[in-house]
Design an enzyme around this catalytic site. Sequence first.
Site, PDB file in Angstrom:
ATOM      1  N   THR A 178      37.049  -5.888   0.979  1.00 54.44           N
ATOM      2  CA  THR A 178      38.197  -5.042   1.746  1.00 54.44           C
ATOM      3  C   THR A 178      38.898  -6.392   2.607  1.00 54.44           C
ATOM      4  O   THR A 178      38.064  -7.452   2.967  1.00 54.44           O
ATOM      5  CB  THR A 178      37.949  -3.978   2.743  1.00 54.44           C
ATOM      6  OG1 THR A 178      37.085  -4.771   3.582  1.00 54.44           O
ATOM      7  CG2 THR A 178      37.286  -2.837   1.998  1.00 54.44           C
ATOM      8  N   GLU A 324      37.986   1.647  -1.249  1.00 55.87           N
ATOM      9  CA  GLU A 324      36.490   2.439  -1.264  1.00 55.87           C
ATOM     10  C   GLU A 324      36.614   3.470  -2.383  1.00 55.87           C
ATOM     11  O   GLU A 324      35.502   3.880  -2.426  1.00 55.87           O
ATOM     12  CB  GLU A 324      36.428   3.001   0.202  1.00 55.87           C
ATOM     13  CG  GLU A 324      36.061   1.830   1.326  1.00 55.87           C
ATOM     14  CD  GLU A 324      37.138   1.173   1.930  1.00 55.87           C
ATOM     15  OE1 GLU A 324      37.094   0.638   3.199  1.00 55.87           O
ATOM     16  OE2 GLU A 324      38.241   1.486   1.555  1.00 55.87           O
ATOM     17  N   LYS A 434      49.889   6.833  20.418  1.00 57.87           N
ATOM     18  CA  LYS A 434      49.364   7.995  21.414  1.00 57.87           C
ATOM     19  C   LYS A 434      50.037   7.499  22.660  1.00 57.87           C
ATOM     20  O   LYS A 434      49.856   7.015  23.361  1.00 57.87           O
ATOM     21  CB  LYS A 434      47.947   7.934  21.596  1.00 57.87           C
ATOM     22  CG  LYS A 434      47.120   8.075  20.319  1.00 57.87           C
ATOM     23  CD  LYS A 434      45.681   8.022  20.635  1.00 57.87           C
ATOM     24  CE  LYS A 434      44.783   8.058  19.537  1.00 57.87           C
ATOM     25  NZ  LYS A 434      44.796   6.746  18.736  1.00 57.87           N
ATOM     26  N   TRP A 439      51.072  12.379  19.660  1.00 55.72           N
ATOM     27  CA  TRP A 439      50.899  11.548  18.319  1.00 55.72           C
ATOM     28  C   TRP A 439      52.277  11.118  17.983  1.00 55.72           C
ATOM     29  O   TRP A 439      52.998  11.822  17.315  1.00 55.72           O
ATOM     30  CB  TRP A 439      50.279  11.908  17.251  1.00 55.72           C
ATOM     31  CG  TRP A 439      48.601  11.783  17.688  1.00 55.72           C
ATOM     32  CD1 TRP A 439      48.153  11.686  18.891  1.00 55.72           C
ATOM     33  CD2 TRP A 439      47.561  12.122  16.889  1.00 55.72           C
ATOM     34  NE1 TRP A 439      46.484  11.603  18.680  1.00 55.72           N
ATOM     35  CE2 TRP A 439      46.259  11.571  17.377  1.00 55.72           C
ATOM     36  CE3 TRP A 439      47.499  12.391  15.230  1.00 55.72           C
ATOM     37  CZ2 TRP A 439      44.890  12.060  16.721  1.00 55.72           C
ATOM     38  CZ3 TRP A 439      46.279  12.423  14.716  1.00 55.72           C
ATOM     39  CH2 TRP A 439      45.137  12.158  15.393  1.00 55.72           C
TER      40      TRP A 439
END
Length: 539
Positions: A178, A324, A434, A439
């Site tokens: 990654t 992944e 936040k 959100w």
Amino acid sequence: MPVYDYQLLLKRLIEHGVEWYPEQKIVYRDQWEYSYADMYERVRRVAAALQAMGLKPDTKVGVIEWDSHRYLEMYFGIPGAGYVLHTINPRLAPADIGYTIIHAEDEVLIFHEDFLPLVERLAPHLSTVRHYIVITDKEKAPDHPLARVEYESWIHSVQPLPELPDFPETTQATMAYTTGTTGKPKGVYFNHRQLVLHTLAGAATISTLADYPVNKRTVYMPLTPLFHVHAWGIPYLMTMLGVKQIYPGRYEPAMLLKLIVGHKVTFSHCVPTILQMIVGAEAVQGLDLSHWTVVIGGARLTRGLAERARALGINIYAGYGMSETAPILTLAMLKPYMLDWDEDRKLDYLIKTGVPIPLVKLRIVNEKGEDVARDGQEKGEIIVRTPWLTPGYYKDPEKSEELWRDGWLHTGDVAVMDEHGYVQIVDRLKDVIKSGGEWISSLELENLLSLHPDVEEAAVIGMPDPKWDERPLAIVVPRKGAELTAEQLKEHLAQYVESGAITRWAIPDKFAFVESLPRTSVGKIDKKALRAQFIKEES
């Protein structure tokens, strides 16, 4: 009577493509063209040359190469001989490249001569590497101790194997790392069975359920680097189907357009940055690109970019996956009852994250692990199960446990699902803003900003705020020659408050105007770098 235990090996994919159309062509830039039959012989030469080195099964073979016919040969030849193909990302910092080679325990390193200065710098520290092989597009390899073995002479120093060997389908085939936006890069790995199942599910989807022009007349050119999570697995798929393939080498706008137009490429895939580079090129104006379909992944496909691509005739779709997950999880494709919708409404769905492909079980769950409502409003984290997920992070049990919790792979992506079952990612857990108990989706703000005619691209990050915890900061790249102000962009966003797309609270208090945005090694906007830069400037 003995029964043959048929194993799902990558060699099955290439064997079908060669059997179906051995004369089909594979092209590398304007330098090389050969048939599937030729390619398959060279694949078996790669396998034989590796075996001649006396390598043990499961030995890691690292590759640093541009997108080429040779890389495709190694996609099959290295795992096809029972070894592990480690696709190395050359855009990582040199220290991180060295870390991935040592951490993977690569014993063989095959690299393009363009990367010789990098390899020369790293070589004294690469304690596991015993063999170096150089690739060149020139007649002679460079005169250098690390370039004594050249790829073409190496594969022609042996006879090709009669066929690739059999072994258990659970044998590891590939590994990659990654991009390491937080901490060191993490290794993901996949076996033959996983990649074959990923290929079959992908083929079933893009050639039937999706409205992509993928069939025996397809001309395919990847624009996702082959070092990046199997180029989304599509080279395996296209080889199985036996279609014409074009490999562009190093990405250069003029060469890309020459290949797309000259070979009438019908199908590609890339991150938004590459598409933006192409649609923004002066040479593209006036070209007919209606033959070209492009799937966008790696970052959100904004409506603004989609509309610019469509104006050039490009057929545009979105998709989603992760390093992944090998990677494909979802694709944006229209359900049958949507085909009669007007074009604007269709585009709303073609730029969504999409719907899961076959064999993908995808849920969006709240903090209690409960499925969110299918209302397009309630947010949660995407968790998944499929046969092709990495078992964990290589040699990192602690991070592996974080990745796999309660039998589900946790993606870290925040999303909603609507009444039609379509997923829309609204942020990464680490990027969601936040503010005052709410959100705020940075991706939705970026999408809406992209619709302003004078915005080239935008990134939105959360900045610390003593009263509200965080407030959004919009960092905007204006179109060439445009003069933008914060007030203009606030007015632009206000219209989406009226339509209910965002709340007034979501409109950023501050805007910054820059010439360009920093990128990660795979072309995504580097929000970690942006946060560090602007927090430092504010302090």
